[in-house]
Design a protein around this motif. Structure first.
Motif, PDB file in Angstrom:
ATOM      1  N   ALA A  47     -16.115  18.335  -3.284  1.00 58.55           N
ATOM      2  CA  ALA A  47     -17.391  17.655  -3.520  1.00 58.55           C
ATOM      3  C   ALA A  47     -18.474  18.672  -3.837  1.00 58.55           C
ATOM      4  O   ALA A  47     -19.291  18.475  -4.736  1.00 58.55           O
ATOM      5  N   GLY A  48     -18.480  19.786  -3.121  1.00 56.56           N
ATOM      6  CA  GLY A  48     -19.484  20.808  -3.370  1.00 56.56           C
ATOM      7  C   GLY A  48     -19.403  21.341  -4.795  1.00 56.56           C
ATOM      8  O   GLY A  48     -20.406  21.500  -5.488  1.00 56.56           O
ATOM      9  N   ASP A 234     -26.928   7.840  -2.314  1.00 60.59           N
ATOM     10  CA  ASP A 234     -26.839   9.233  -2.741  1.00 60.59           C
ATOM     11  C   ASP A 234     -26.410  10.135  -1.595  1.00 60.59           C
ATOM     12  O   ASP A 234     -25.588  11.034  -1.766  1.00 60.59           O
ATOM     13  N   TYR A 235     -26.978   9.901  -0.415  1.00 66.24           N
ATOM     14  CA  TYR A 235     -26.647  10.768   0.713  1.00 66.24           C
ATOM     15  C   TYR A 235     -25.186  10.631   1.071  1.00 66.24           C
ATOM     16  O   TYR A 235     -24.537  11.587   1.475  1.00 66.24           O
ATOM     17  N   PHE A 236     -24.669   9.408   0.961  1.00 67.12           N
ATOM     18  CA  PHE A 236     -23.282   9.174   1.364  1.00 67.12           C
ATOM     19  C   PHE A 236     -22.317   9.867   0.406  1.00 67.12           C
ATOM     20  O   PHE A 236     -21.358  10.502   0.833  1.00 67.12           O
ATOM     21  N   SER A 248     -22.011  15.713   0.964  1.00 67.07           N
ATOM     22  CA  SER A 248     -21.202  14.516   0.727  1.00 67.07           C
ATOM     23  C   SER A 248     -20.612  14.013   2.029  1.00 67.07           C
ATOM     24  O   SER A 248     -19.609  14.520   2.517  1.00 67.07           O
ATOM     25  N   VAL A 249     -21.258  12.999   2.583  1.00 70.14           N
ATOM     26  CA  VAL A 249     -20.774  12.433   3.835  1.00 70.14           C
ATOM     27  C   VAL A 249     -19.383  11.846   3.636  1.00 70.14           C
ATOM     28  O   VAL A 249     -18.514  11.948   4.508  1.00 70.14           O
ATOM     29  N   LEU A 250     -19.140  11.286   2.468  1.00 74.08           N
ATOM     30  CA  LEU A 250     -17.833  10.683   2.197  1.00 74.08           C
ATOM     31  C   LEU A 250     -16.729  11.728   2.293  1.00 74.08           C
ATOM     32  O   LEU A 250     -15.720  11.529   2.971  1.00 74.08           O
ATOM     33  N   ALA A 251     -16.942  12.860   1.614  1.00 73.33           N
ATOM     34  CA  ALA A 251     -15.919  13.910   1.643  1.00 73.33           C
ATOM     35  C   ALA A 251     -15.692  14.398   3.072  1.00 73.33           C
ATOM     36  O   ALA A 251     -14.570  14.663   3.487  1.00 73.33           O
ATOM     37  N   LEU A 304     -25.204  16.789   9.681  1.00 72.89           N
ATOM     38  CA  LEU A 304     -24.744  16.275  10.972  1.00 72.89           C
ATOM     39  C   LEU A 304     -23.246  16.021  10.939  1.00 72.89           C
ATOM     40  O   LEU A 304     -22.524  16.382  11.865  1.00 72.89           O
ATOM     41  N   MET A 305     -22.776  15.417   9.856  1.00 72.82           N
ATOM     42  CA  MET A 305     -21.343  15.119   9.771  1.00 72.82           C
ATOM     43  C   MET A 305     -20.528  16.403   9.718  1.00 72.82           C
ATOM     44  O   MET A 305     -19.483  16.521  10.355  1.00 72.82           O
TER      45      MET A 305
END
Lengths: 382, 442
Positions: A47-48, A234-236, A248-251, A304-305
């Motif tokens: 994701a990065g 977007d944040y997710f 990327s919270v999803l990743a 945080l994640m």
């Protein structure tokens, strides 16, 4: 019987090994654990690179190579067996974690300093793997943040953010992403300047600036621009500025799920860490909406994640008992929330984990389990 | 599948090997070993005092004849496994490494029983008579502990016993002797359990069997009704058969730390011990043989055999077709708590449940690498100790601190060392600490 031509073989005395039970063991190893952790970080790395471009890949490579190099150098200087210390791959893991904590615009020499901070100061001076009290990647990140605050708070926008602003400007419309750019950057974008020259703010950075510039103690109005349902999308997915691993919270959730399935982390730590942040920020936001954004905003931003799944759960620096892990995670959550709401730094996860790391020996001493069959000692009257 | 008329239970902790090795021998019917020319019977096959020899070199003996009598309360008599002559009284290699005293019986190849006591009608015999019969038969705990069974059946009067738990768990990987016993002689096992229940005067008799032995559970269920014995299915987890864990899984009672099962009102006996009790009471036969699993990836034909005490393990391995040529360990017992052997002249004893032959690829290799504090050993320890902490303390020779952290409660089951990804020699550390602490107390 005359047909028996095959000789019966018996064990040879000199071949037999005599050693303590148990005589069988799991096929697992520290190296195997580290490999699985690296696999779990692949979604975040991907994701990065996807969002921030090849610069992110360079940062990852620099950090990993320099971390392994730092460990080799230490072993040579301290006359330790190099291969034995390298082969558990913990330096690789530290390198990747460090990279995930850095901006995609980080110069190579900052990665170098960070690698030495992580491996030498964060791990080897304590005796090597298993003996360090602090998470090595966080030691490096915080060390760099304090020593080079300017570079460490220079965030790169994602390509999509830049495209969004260009498109919106062409249509003369508002877009969320433009809130993360300064006016000058907005101008640069519209003039099609190179993406490498652009910088942006993170969501928490915007909140922090809004709090400082507002007349009252922050106003929920100023938060809403970045704290709304459209922004959450977007944040997710990760279309936001920040460290190349934290956005990327999803990743991160995919990686976290892998860690849980492979039983590499204690589920109580991410659950209680994120849960505590949610509850505290939720309570404060409910009663004082101008003081801090909504809890959903808080759990989707600021690493945080990343911290809850990959940093606080580090085996060496977290408690060994389940009850201890809960205390540890709640402590992290409390400190993170406190720093974010009342502290000067926009981001609190790194500091909170390091602080709780320091308390782990204490937590381990008191959060012990009762031996099977132990009877509660009667308190005798003195 | 028959309807489930058994309850289930388990304990907290423990480990579960992904491959338990039981498929190598669990379908092998128990075969009786042939008669050998010589049996070297170890004199002491029990916890407590060794029995006193009552035969001399040159004496003729019959099968089942007493050759040593019990020396005190915590001792059991020894009987000749076959008919023949006492050839020598000497020392042979012992399973723990040190040489042991043994009686060498040269068989006359006739295997004739001597005079046996009359069979008893156990329904009408009183507890004292039954106990005497068990004592006279030389019965010890055949699950491995070799504790004189009659002592377990004679708790002090202040300890009220309200449950008898039979250990059919056979939680050690690779071992299938108890499994086959329950499958092939369920009546002997159940009768023995009922006899011991009568001796103790308990109404609650349970047999705990791990759920990987469904066929044995069904077989026992088919016969259990007339005995009023309850079958309990146990989760397949090691060490399900460890006394304290077994009692908790079957009866929900916790044995106090440092205490014995009788402190929780329970007596535990192994299934093979039950069968031996039945043989002694009903047929007057003393304990002179047992079912042993000979198995492992390096043995040609793994299976289960009925072996007489005093059989050299060299002969036992030949029974199983010999080995491959890459044997690294010969283990007496199970892979988690058994003892590695150097000499094939060690002989079968009353508690030899298994002979394991392992190639290099299967044996554990331990290293003194650092503890990474993963906590898996804590999750695995059935006594809820902290093996990671204990390991570090003992490495640094802090034995008093280790004692304060309950190292004496460790039962050396091996769960911690099994699961450790750093392959630390944790059980060795525990054993060292316990030895040092015992020395300190002297």
């Amino acid at each position: 019987m005359s047909e028996e031509t095959t000789q019966l073989i018996l064990p040879k005395h000199e071949d037999l090994v005599v050693s303590s039970s148990p005589h069988i063991q799991v096929k697992d190893s520290v190296t195997a654990i580290m490999f699985k952790v690296i696999l779990a970080m692949v979604p975040a790395m991907a994701a990065g690179i996807y969002f921030f471009g090849l610069n992110a890949l360079w940062v990852i490579l620099y950090c990993t190579i320099f971390c392994v190099g730092a460990e080799v150098l230490w072993c040579l200087l301290a006359k330790k067996d190099v291969w034995k210390n390298i082969r558990d791959c913990s330096a690789l893991v530290t390198g990747i974690l460090l990279a995930l904590n850095l901006s995609a615009a980080t110069p190579w020499w900052v990665c170098l300093i960070g690698a030495f901070l992580a491996i030498w100061l964060g791990k080897q001076i304590f005796g090597g793997i298993g003996y360090n009290p602090f998470n090595p990647a966080l030691v490096a990140r915080v060390g760099l943040l304090i020593a080079l605050p300017g570079i460490m708070t220079t965030w790169v926008p994602t390509r999509q953010m830049v495209d969004d602003v260009r498109l919106a400007a062409a249509d003369k419309q508002y877009c969320i992403s433009s809130d993360f750019f300064t006016a000058e950057d907005n101008k640069n974008i519209i003039e099609n300047k190179e993406i490498e020259a652009l910088t942006c703010a993170t969501p928490l950075g915007v909140i922090s600036t809004a709090e400082k510039s507002s007349e009252l103690c922050g106003s929920s109005q100023s938060f809403v621009k970045v704290d709304n349902v459209n922004a959450y999308k977007d944040y997710f997915f990760g279309n936001i500025g920040g460290c190349l691993g934290e956005t990327s919270v999803l990743a991160l959730l995919i990686g976290g799920l892998l860690l849980l399935i492979w039983k590499l982390i204690n589920w109580r730590i991410p659950v209680f860490f994120v849960g505590t942040v949610f509850i505290i920020t939720g309570a404060i936001n409910y009663f004082y909406p101008g003081l801090t954004p909504t809890p959903i905003f808080h759990i989707l931003t600021g690493g945080l994640m990343l911290g809850a799944f990959f940093m606080a759960t580090d085996m060496v620096t977290s408690p060994m008992t389940n009850s201890g892990a809960i205390v540890f995670a709640i402590g992290c959550g409390v400190i993170t929330s406190a720093i974010r709401i009342w502290g000067n730094y926009p981001e609190g996860v790194s500091f909170s984990i390091l602080f709780m790391n320091a308390l782990v020996p204490f937590i381990d001493k008191f959060c012990t389990r009762r031996v099977f069959g132990a009877v509660k000692a009667q308190k005798e009257a003195k | 599948m028959s309807t489930k008329n058994y309850s289930t239970g388990t304990f907290q902790g423990g480990i579960h090997p992904s491959y338990d090795g039981k498929d190598l021998s669990k379908d092998s019917v128990v075969a009786v070993a042939p008669l050998y020319e010589k049996y070297e019977v170890a004199l002491q096959q029990n916890i407590g005092k060794a029995p006193k020899l009552i035969v001399a070199v040159g004496d003729d003996v019959k099968k089942g004849q007493k050759i040593a009598e019990a020396d005190g309360f915590v001792s059991v008599p020894l009987h000749s496994p076959t008919s023949g002559v006492v050839e020598a009284i000497t020392q042979i290699p012992g399973p723990m490494g040190a040489p042991v005293n043994a009686v060498v019986i040269k068989s006359d190849m006739r295997d004739e029983w001597g005079e046996l006591p009359e069979g008893l009608d156990w329904h009408n015999a009183d507890a004292a008579t039954l106990k005497q019969r068990i004592a006279d038969a030389g019965i010890v705990g055949m699950g491995g502990a070799a504790f004189p069974s009659v002592v377990k059946l004679s708790p002090p009067p202040e300890k009220k016993i309200t449950a008898l738990v039979i250990n059919g768990a056979e939680c050690e990987p690779y071992l299938t002797a108890d499994h086959r016993l329950m499958l092939e002689s369920p009546e002997r096992v159940l009768t023995g359990a009922a006899i011991m229940g009568k001796i103790l005067g308990v109404e609650n008799i349970y047999i705990g069997v791990e759920l990987n032995k469904k066929d044995a559970i069904d077989m026992l269920l088919a016969h259990a009704e007339k005995y009023n014995i309850k079958i309990v299915g146990l989760k397949v987890q090691y060490p399900q058969g460890a006394e304290k864990q077994l009692i908790y899984a079957v009866t929900d009672r916790k044995v106090p730390a440092g205490g014995l099962p009788m402190d929780a009102g329970v007596v535990v006996q192994n299934t093979a011990t039950c069968a031996a009790v039945a043989d002694a009471v009903i047929e007057g036969k003393p304990l002179i043989d047992r079912v042993t699993t000979i198995t492992g990836e390096a043995v040609k034909n793994p299976g289960n055999w009925r072996l007489k005490i005093g059989t050299p393990i060299r002969e036992a391995i030949k029974l199983a077709g010999g080995t491959t040529d890459d044997v690294r360990k010969v283990i007496l017992g199970g892979p988690m708590m058994g003892f590695a052997q150097k000499s094939l002249d060690v002989t079968i004893q009353k508690n030899s449940s298994g002979i394991l032959i392992f190639p290099e690829s299967k044996i554990a290799q331990y290293q003194s690498s650092p503890c990474i504090r993963c906590g898996r050993c804590l999750q695995g320890c059935p006594m809820k100790l902290n093996p990671a902490l204990l390991g570090r303390l003992i490495e640094n020779e802090k034995f008093e601190l280790a004692r304060d952290n309950h190292v004496m409660d460790c039962m050396e089951c091996g769960s911690c060392a099994f699961i450790c990804p750093a392959h630390r020699p944790l059980v060795q550390h525990m054993r060292r600490a316990k030895a040092e602490i015992r020395n300190m107390k002297k």
